[in-house]
Design an enzyme around this catalytic site. Structure first.
Site, PDB file in Angstrom:
ATOM      1  N   HIS A 267      12.591  18.231 -37.287  1.00  0.00           N
ATOM      2  CA  HIS A 267      13.634  18.836 -38.131  1.00  0.00           C
ATOM      3  C   HIS A 267      13.726  20.321 -37.766  1.00  0.00           C
ATOM      4  O   HIS A 267      14.097  20.653 -36.657  1.00  0.00           O
ATOM      5  CB  HIS A 267      13.255  18.567 -39.594  1.00  0.00           C
ATOM      6  CG  HIS A 267      14.295  18.883 -40.615  1.00  0.00           C
ATOM      7  ND1 HIS A 267      15.600  19.172 -40.310  1.00  0.00           N
ATOM      8  CD2 HIS A 267      14.221  18.963 -41.972  1.00  0.00           C
ATOM      9  CE1 HIS A 267      16.274  19.420 -41.421  1.00  0.00           C
ATOM     10  NE2 HIS A 267      15.450  19.289 -42.447  1.00  0.00           N
ATOM     11  N   HIS A 306      20.796  13.613 -32.676  1.00  0.00           N
ATOM     12  CA  HIS A 306      20.942  13.921 -34.096  1.00  0.00           C
ATOM     13  C   HIS A 306      21.235  12.635 -34.843  1.00  0.00           C
ATOM     14  O   HIS A 306      21.934  11.765 -34.323  1.00  0.00           O
ATOM     15  CB  HIS A 306      22.096  14.910 -34.303  1.00  0.00           C
ATOM     16  CG  HIS A 306      22.020  15.609 -35.608  1.00  0.00           C
ATOM     17  ND1 HIS A 306      22.501  15.065 -36.758  1.00  0.00           N
ATOM     18  CD2 HIS A 306      21.484  16.804 -35.940  1.00  0.00           C
ATOM     19  CE1 HIS A 306      22.278  15.903 -37.745  1.00  0.00           C
ATOM     20  NE2 HIS A 306      21.658  16.967 -37.287  1.00  0.00           N
ATOM     21  N   ASP A 362      19.609  23.237 -32.516  1.00  0.00           N
ATOM     22  CA  ASP A 362      18.356  23.889 -32.124  1.00  0.00           C
ATOM     23  C   ASP A 362      18.219  24.123 -30.629  1.00  0.00           C
ATOM     24  O   ASP A 362      17.295  24.801 -30.199  1.00  0.00           O
ATOM     25  CB  ASP A 362      17.164  23.043 -32.596  1.00  0.00           C
ATOM     26  CG  ASP A 362      17.003  23.122 -34.101  1.00  0.00           C
ATOM     27  OD1 ASP A 362      17.203  24.217 -34.631  1.00  0.00           O
ATOM     28  OD2 ASP A 362      16.702  22.100 -34.723  1.00  0.00           O
TER      29      ASP A 362
END
Ligand code: ACO
Length: 428
Positions: A267, A306, A362
């Site tokens: 995460h 994702h 990210d």
């Protein structure tokens, strides 16, 4: 005629009509489907909540196939271009963009709460010199519940508002103290003349100068990153916030749990993991070998994939542009070349294409943070600061939702059948 789903139970031959609302059937409607009176009724089996809506929410909309992200209906691209973090936080929390007067009041209220109690400083000083800042962050947020016991009054609107102000205002201060602690430097007090991100940079990086002036490009880049990270509907940490909050604990305790969920490498720890991965790859020549190992199941391409986005994460697009602006000031991050080549190769590779694995938020954010001078350990903390607004907006929505109860999933028991206790001496 209302939309319904007709189910025929082959075990009994009975037919059931279940109403469909907003593209969902109510899981509890399945309970009526039973073989006999002893039967507890049909339920769904959905590990990891792959296809279960646990709430009705008005905060964030995502269309994962089309790559759309909106807060309260406003596209993320427009907010990233025109808004700032505090205005976006207001929008997420209260549902509308503030008027000029509302924004001034909001900024004053947040600024008023940026200081930490001196005993919190002492508490933070007790951590080991090499404590991970995210561990320090989540422990300190949890400890807030002992400093603000009034936060237990979760059904008092005024009390909730106060905790919202405290949390939004104080998380950058905790984050900065955690960082200064990890490098053994004295903590910098907030400077309330500065913007939200300008003050954060001041608390992190000011040395002996009387006034800290952040580079405006970096101050703005951080604001954009904060806007992009402010909410993301029912992700792992937000579900933790709602789940823990559903027991009616105070928001600080619930948020400590949410921050703990964010800490994990799948995460919010992913941007830290991306940087470690890029360092490990070391050079562009090693990429094909690395991709081979990922495809053989020996590791993951961090920053890719994702649960919701099955196309390019819209936040990753904005971040790529922000990265160019930041690198103009800081110089290029040497790992950028590896990241760009990884992305190029992965987006053409059958393994990633067929699984719809694209760069997520990210993949590039860590490169920006590193270029701005943040150590990798700070990356999840930099995610937690803006996500605070999303967590508490979702928490408050849950608290006020009459359909919500304490979160308590069912299980399918597959363990031993009933058996009698065997005394120790009789066990073989
Ligand atoms: N690298 C290689 N393969 C991957 C990756 C990856 N990053 N992500 C998914 N896959 C593969 C899986 O092995 C699986 O393959 P299979 O069907 O052959 O078994 C398939 O793609 C589906 O993957 P799941 O794990 O089922 O997808 P899920 O929705 O559960 O996971 C997650 C999503 C956790 C984000 C995953 O893609 C991942 O681990 N990515 C890397 C970590 C990361 O970047 N996390 C940040 C997410 S964004 C955020 O939290 C802000």
């Amino acid at each position: 005629m209302a939309d319904t789903l007709t189910i025929t139970d082959n075990r009994t031959g009975k037919q059931y009509n279940l109403p469909i609302t907003d593209g969902t059937i109510k899981a509890t409607d399945l309970r009526q489907i039973k073989v006999d009176d002893e039967d507890g009724g049909l339920s769904t089996y959905d590990p990891a909540f792959m296809n279960t809506s646990a709430c009705r929410s008005r905060i964030t909309f995502i269309d994962g196939d089309k790559g759309i992200l909106e807060y309260r209906g406003y596209p993320i691209e427009q907010l990233a271009e025109h808004s700032n973090y505090l205005e976006t936080a207001y929008l997420i929390l209260f549902g509308e963009l503030p008027t000029a007067a509302q924004l001034t009041t909001w900024i004053t209220e947040i600024t008023f709460h940026t200081m930490l109690h001196e005993n919190i400083k002492k508490l933070m000083e007790g951590f080991q010199y090499d404590a991970h800042p995210m561990g320090v962050f989540l422990s300190t947020v949890g400890a807030f519940s002992t400093f603000y016991p009034d936060a237990k009054q979760i059904f008092d609107e005024k009390s909730r508002k106060k905790q919202i102000h405290r949390l939004i205002a104080k998380v950058p201060t905790i984050a900065a103290y955690a960082y200064r602690h990890s490098i053994g430097r004295p903590y910098n007090y907030p400077d309330n003349d500065l913007s939200f991100t300008g003050n954060f940079l001041n608390m992190l990086f000011r040395m002996t100068e009387l006034k800290y002036h952040a580079n405006p490009v970096l101050e703005r880049a951080l604001a954009v990153l904060f806007i992009l990270h402010a909410d993301h509907e029912q992700n792992c940490s937000t579900s933790a916030m709602r789940g823990i909050g559903s027991s009616h604990v105070d928001p600080y305790s619930a948020m400590a749990g949410a921050a703990a969920a964010l800490y994990g490498p799948l995460h919010g720890g992913a941007n830290e993991a991306v940087l470690r991965m890029l360092n490990e790859i070391g050079s562009v020549q090693h990429i094909p070998d690395f991709i081979k190992r990922v495809k053989a199941g020996e590791g993951r391409l961090m920053g890719f994939g994702h649960r919701v986005y099955k196309s390019y994460d819209p936040r990753a697009k904005i971040i790529k542009k922000t990265a160019d602006e930041v690198f103009e000031v800081t110089g290029k991050n040497p790992l950028l070349e590896i990241a760009l080549e990884l992305e190029r190769i992965a987006l053409q590779d059958e393994y990633f294409v067929t699984r719809k694995l694209y760069p997520n938020v990210d993949f590039y954010s860590g490169l920006i943070y590193q270029a701005m001078g943040f150590p990798v350990e700070m990356f999840p903390v930099l995610f937690a600061i803006p996500r605070t607004s999303g967590w508490i907006a979702q928490w408050e929505e849950m608290i006020l939702d009459p359909e919500q109860k304490i979160a308590r999933p069912k299980q399918v028991y597959i363990g031993a059948a009933r058996r009698d206790y065997v005394p120790l001496t009789s066990r073989s």
